[in-house]
Design a protein around this motif. Structure first.
Motif, PDB file in Angstrom:
ATOM      1  N   MET A   1      58.847 101.201  50.289  1.00 44.46           N
ATOM      2  CA  MET A   1      59.130 100.463  51.531  1.00 44.46           C
ATOM      3  C   MET A   1      59.846 101.371  52.524  1.00 44.46           C
ATOM      4  O   MET A   1      60.637 102.244  52.144  1.00 44.46           O
ATOM      5  N   VAL A   2      59.554 101.193  53.813  1.00 47.75           N
ATOM      6  CA  VAL A   2      60.214 101.941  54.880  1.00 47.75           C
ATOM      7  C   VAL A   2      60.610 100.959  55.970  1.00 47.75           C
ATOM      8  O   VAL A   2      59.862 100.027  56.282  1.00 47.75           O
TER       9      VAL A   2
ATOM     10  N   ALA B   1      55.879  97.442  53.687  1.00 47.63           N
ATOM     11  CA  ALA B   1      55.780  97.909  52.305  1.00 47.63           C
ATOM     12  C   ALA B   1      54.575  98.838  52.197  1.00 47.63           C
ATOM     13  O   ALA B   1      53.591  98.697  52.935  1.00 47.63           O
ATOM     14  N   ILE B   2      54.642  99.782  51.287  1.00 49.06           N
ATOM     15  CA  ILE B   2      53.551 100.738  51.098  1.00 49.06           C
ATOM     16  C   ILE B   2      52.527 100.125  50.146  1.00 49.06           C
ATOM     17  O   ILE B   2      52.840  99.834  48.982  1.00 49.06           O
TER      18      ILE B   2
ATOM     19  N   GLU C   1      62.878  86.616  58.659  1.00 54.72           N
ATOM     20  CA  GLU C   1      62.564  86.107  57.320  1.00 54.72           C
ATOM     21  C   GLU C   1      61.595  87.030  56.589  1.00 54.72           C
ATOM     22  O   GLU C   1      61.763  87.320  55.395  1.00 54.72           O
ATOM     23  N   LYS C   2      60.597  87.547  57.318  1.00 50.18           N
ATOM     24  CA  LYS C   2      59.605  88.405  56.677  1.00 50.18           C
ATOM     25  C   LYS C   2      60.236  89.720  56.222  1.00 50.18           C
ATOM     26  O   LYS C   2      60.000  90.178  55.101  1.00 50.18           O
ATOM     27  N   SER C   3      61.055  90.341  57.083  1.00 54.13           N
ATOM     28  CA  SER C   3      61.714  91.602  56.720  1.00 54.13           C
ATOM     29  C   SER C   3      62.677  91.399  55.565  1.00 54.13           C
ATOM     30  O   SER C   3      62.782  92.247  54.668  1.00 54.13           O
TER      31      SER C   3
ATOM     32  N   LYS D   1      63.998  92.071  49.671  1.00 50.42           N
ATOM     33  CA  LYS D   1      64.295  91.457  48.372  1.00 50.42           C
ATOM     34  C   LYS D   1      63.239  91.819  47.322  1.00 50.42           C
ATOM     35  O   LYS D   1      63.553  92.071  46.164  1.00 50.42           O
ATOM     36  N   GLU D   2      61.965  91.848  47.741  1.00 47.12           N
ATOM     37  CA  GLU D   2      60.891  92.227  46.816  1.00 47.12           C
ATOM     38  C   GLU D   2      61.012  93.695  46.412  1.00 47.12           C
ATOM     39  O   GLU D   2      60.802  94.060  45.248  1.00 47.12           O
TER      40      GLU D   2
END
Length: 578
Positions: free
Chosen positions: A459-460, A522-523, A316-318, A323-324
Motif C-alpha cells: 500500500m502507498v 493498494a497494490i 472511510e475508503k482510505s 486497516k486491511e
C-alpha cells in the motif's frame, strides 16, 4: 515612518458603506448588478459590505484598501511591519480597540494617530477623543491586520513577561557583548535567576495552551523574538529584550542537556515537562545564526497518538485500506509527503494501535520523536557509523515482527527495507514525493529492482494537513458559482460552505485544529504488472483513479470543503489542482 495625512471628520460625512458604494461604481471594478447582489446579501445576513465583496471573490482585501485609501486621502498601513510601543496601548484600552477595530500607532504632541478599518466611524472617533483627551488622526488598514496587532500588543502575558523581567535590578541585566568575550559562568548564573526561569516557563506553557506544535526562539539584531507554530502556520508571540537573550538561551540549553559552552555548531537535545497531568516531550534544535543561536522546540504530546486512526480525518475508503494493509503479516507500507504533513503522526498512531505484547516492534529514526513504551527505538548516529542502512541490518537480527524506518533516504536503505519486507516483516516508512504513485517510481530510481518493488509493496499513500474551521465561530459563506467552476467544483444548490469568523478560541484565525487529506491505493496484480514494465508514475496514478476509484489529494480536499470541514482558501493552500 510613512507620511500621515489627517482626515477632517464632521458629522455630515457619508458613511463608509455609502462612500464605498460610490467608489466601486466609479472605479468600474464591480458592475451595478454585482454590487446590488452584495447589498442584498448584507441586508439578509448582515455583516460589512467590504467583507462580503472579498468573500465573493470580487476584489481582494488589498485592492479594497488601495481604493479606500485613494478616495479618503488616507495612507494605507501594513501593521505587520509596524512596531507599536507599549505606552500607546496604555492610552487606548483593549476593550475600545476591539470594539471599534482600531489600534494606536503614534503620538505627537496632543495628537494620537490610530489605524482603523473604518476611518469614517464618527462614533468611534468621538469616543476615542473624549476618553483619551487627544486630537485623533487616522490611517487605514485591513480588519485582519488590526485584529492581529491587537492580539499581539494587548496580550496580558506580554505585560506579565515585562513585569517579570523588570523585577531584576538594572545592574543585574546582561550586557550583550561579543560572543568570544562572554563569561560562561556569569551566563549560567544569570539563567538560573527566578525571572529568567519564570519567563521560559511562561512562554513554554503559553505555547502549549495555544496548541502550538513548535516554539521558535529567534535572535534578532535588537531583540529576541518568540513565535508559535499553530495549525501549521507561525504566529508572533513575544518580543524579549536583547539583554536577556544569553540567559534565556542558556536556560534552554541547561533544560535540554546541551553543551553550554558550544555556540558555533548545531546541537540537538530534548527535555520533558508535566503540565496539568500531561507529560509533553520537547525535541530541541539549536542552530548558530548571525545574532546568536536560534532554538526550535518541537512539542511531542503522546496524547495525540492515543486518538487512533479513526480520528485523523481519513475518508472511510482510505481508513479501510489502512486497516486491511496493517492486518497483513508482511510487506511494505509507505506514507509520502513534505515535511510537516503528518506522516510521522500517522505511522506512530498505527504503531500505537498494533503495539501488543505478542509483537516485537523496532523503529530506527532520525531523530526519535515520540518515545513509546513497549517499542524498541533506535536513534541514528551517522558520526559513529550508525546509519539507517547499518541500523536496519542489525535490527533484522533481533527477530522483529514490525519495523518502522523514519525515512528511506538512500539506495542502500531502500534495498535492505524491500528485502526485509519480503522475508516476513511488516515494514512502515516514509518518502518525500508529491503523490502516492511517485513513491513507486522513487524506489526504482533509487536502484531497487522493479520485481522487488512489485513483490514487497502492499500500500502507498500521500498525505497533507489542512486547517479545520473553528466550530465556535463557524458561519455560512456563499461562494460564487463562477469561483467554484474555476476550480472544477460542480456547483450544487444543496452545497453549503462555511468559514470561521474569528474568536478567542481560535486566536481570531477562524481555524482550530487540522485534519488529514489522503491519497491512497493498494497494490494489486495489475499495478504490479505496470511496475515491472517500469511505466511512469502518471500512468500508475491514472490506473488507480480509473480502476481502483482512488481519490486524489485534490478530490479529498474538495470533499473536506463541501463537508464544511475546511475553506476554499485552505484547500488551495495545501493542494495543487489536478
Amino acid at each position: 515612518m510613512i507620511g500621515i495625512v489627517p482626515i477632517c471628520v464632521n458629522k455630515n460625512m457619508a458613511s463608509l458603506k455609502e462612500r464605498l458604494t460610490s467608489i466601486l461604481l466609479d472605479s468600474k471594478y464591480l458592475t451595478k448588478e454585482q454590487l446590488q447582489n452584495c447589498l442584498e446579501v448584507q441586508k439578509q445576513k448582515g455583516g460589512q459590505l467590504k467583507d462580503i465583496i472579498v468573500e465573493r471573490g470580487l476584489l481582494t482585501k488589498r485592492q479594497l484598501l488601495a481604493l479606500l485609501s485613494e478616495e479618503l486621502m488616507t495612507p494605507p498601513l501594513d501593521l505587520s511591519k509596524f512596531k507599536i510601543l507599549p505606552e500607546l496601548t496604555n492610552i487606548v484600552p483593549e476593550r475600545m480597540a476591539r470594539q471599534y477595530h482600531l489600534v494606536p500607532i503614534s503620538r505627537l504632541g496632543d495628537t494620537l494617530t490610530v489605524a482603523m478599518s473604518d476611518p469614517l466611524n464618527i462614533f468611534a472617533l468621538d469616543d476615542l477623543k473624549n476618553l483619551t483627551g487627544y486630537q485623533i488622526d487616522t490611517v487605514i488598514s485591513t480588519d485582519s491586520d488590526i485584529i492581529k496587532a491587537i492580539d499581539t500588543h494587548y496580550r496580558s502575558d506580554v505585560t506579565k513577561i515585562s513585569e517579570i523581567l523588570e523585577t531584576q535590578e538594572e545592574k543585574e541585566g546582561l550586557e550583550v557583548i561579543e560572543e568570544e568575550r562572554l563569561d560562561i559562568a556569569d551566563i549560567v548564573q544569570e539563567s538560573q535567576k527566578a525571572p529568567i526561569v519564570k519567563v521560559v516557563d511562561l512562554f513554554i506553557s503559553d505555547g502549549l495552551r495555544r496548541r502550538c506544535s513548535d516554539i521558535h526562539i529567534e535572535p534578532a539584531e535588537r531583540d529576541l523574538r518568540i513565535r508559535y507554530r499553530i495549525d501549521g502556520l507561525l504566529h508572533d508571540a513575544y518580543i524579549l529584550p536583547k539583554k536577556n537573550q544569553n540567559a534565556v538561551l542558556a536556560r534552554l540549553k541547561i533544560m535540554s542537556g546541551l553543551d553550554i559552552t558550544e555556540s558555533r555548531l548545531a546541537q540537538d537535545g530534548r527535555f520533558k515537562i508535566r503540565m496539568q497531568d500531561r507529560e509533553v516531550d520537547f525535541r530541541v534544535s539549536a542552530l548558530p545564526t548571525s545574532f546568536g543561536q536560534k532554538f526550535v522546540l518541537r512539542a511531542l504530546d503522546k496524547a495525540n497518538l492515543s486518538v487512533g486512526l479513526d480520528t485523523l480525518g481519513f475518508s472511510e475508503k482510505s481508513l479501510n485500506l489502512f486497516k486491511e494493509s496493517i492486518a497483513k503479516p508482511y510487506g511494505m507500507i509507505l506514507v509520502t509527503g513534505p515535511t510537516g504533513s503528518g506522516k510521522s503522526t500517522t505511522l506512530y498512531s498505527i504503531l500505537n494501535k498494533i503495539n501488543t505484547v505478542e509483537r516485537n516492534i523496532i523503529t530506527i529514526e532520525d531523530p526519535v520523536e515520540y518515545q513509546i513504551e513497549g517499542i524498541t527505538q533506535i536513534q541514528v548516529k551517522p558520526e559513529i557509523g550508525l546509519t539507517f542502512a547499518a541500523g536496519l541490518r542489525s535490527l533484522l537480527r533481533q527477530s522483529p515482527d514490525i519495523i518502522m524506518i523514519g525515512e528511506i533516504r538512500d539506495s542502500e536503505t531502500a534495498d535492505i527495507a524491500v528485502r526485509a519486507a519480503l522475508t516476513g516483516q511488516l515494514l512502515f516508512s516514509t518518502l518525500h514525493t508529491n503523490d502516492a504513485a511517485g513513491a513507486v517510481t522513487r524506489l526504482i530510481d533509487m536502484g531497487v529492482e522493479p520485481f522487488l518493488v512489485a513483490s514487497s509493496l502492499i500500500m502507498v499513500c500521500a498525505q497533507r494537513l489542512c486547517r479545520k474551521i473553528c466550530l465556535a465561530c463557524k458561519e455560512p459563506l456563499k461562494i460564487e458559482k463562477s469561483v467554484l467552476e474555476k476550480w472544477g467544483i460542480k456547483a450544487d444548490k444543496a452545497m453549503e460552505f462555511y468559514r470561521g469568523a474569528g474568536c478567542s478560541r481560535c486566536n481570531n484565525t477562524g481555524y482550530h485544529g487540522r485534519t488529514a487529506i489522503i491519497e491512497a491505493f493498494a497494490i494489486n496484480d495489475e499495478i504490479r504488472e505496470l511496475i515491472l514494465k517500469k511505466v511512469s508514475s502518471d500512468q500508475i496514478k491514472d490506473y488507480a483513479i480509473k480502476n481502483l476509484d482512488m481519490k486524489t489529494l485534490w478530490d479529498d480536499a474538495i470533499d473536506k470543503l463541501t463537508s464544511g470541514i475546511t475553506t476554499i482558501e485552505e484547500m488551495l493552500r495545501v493542494t495543487t489542482e489536478q
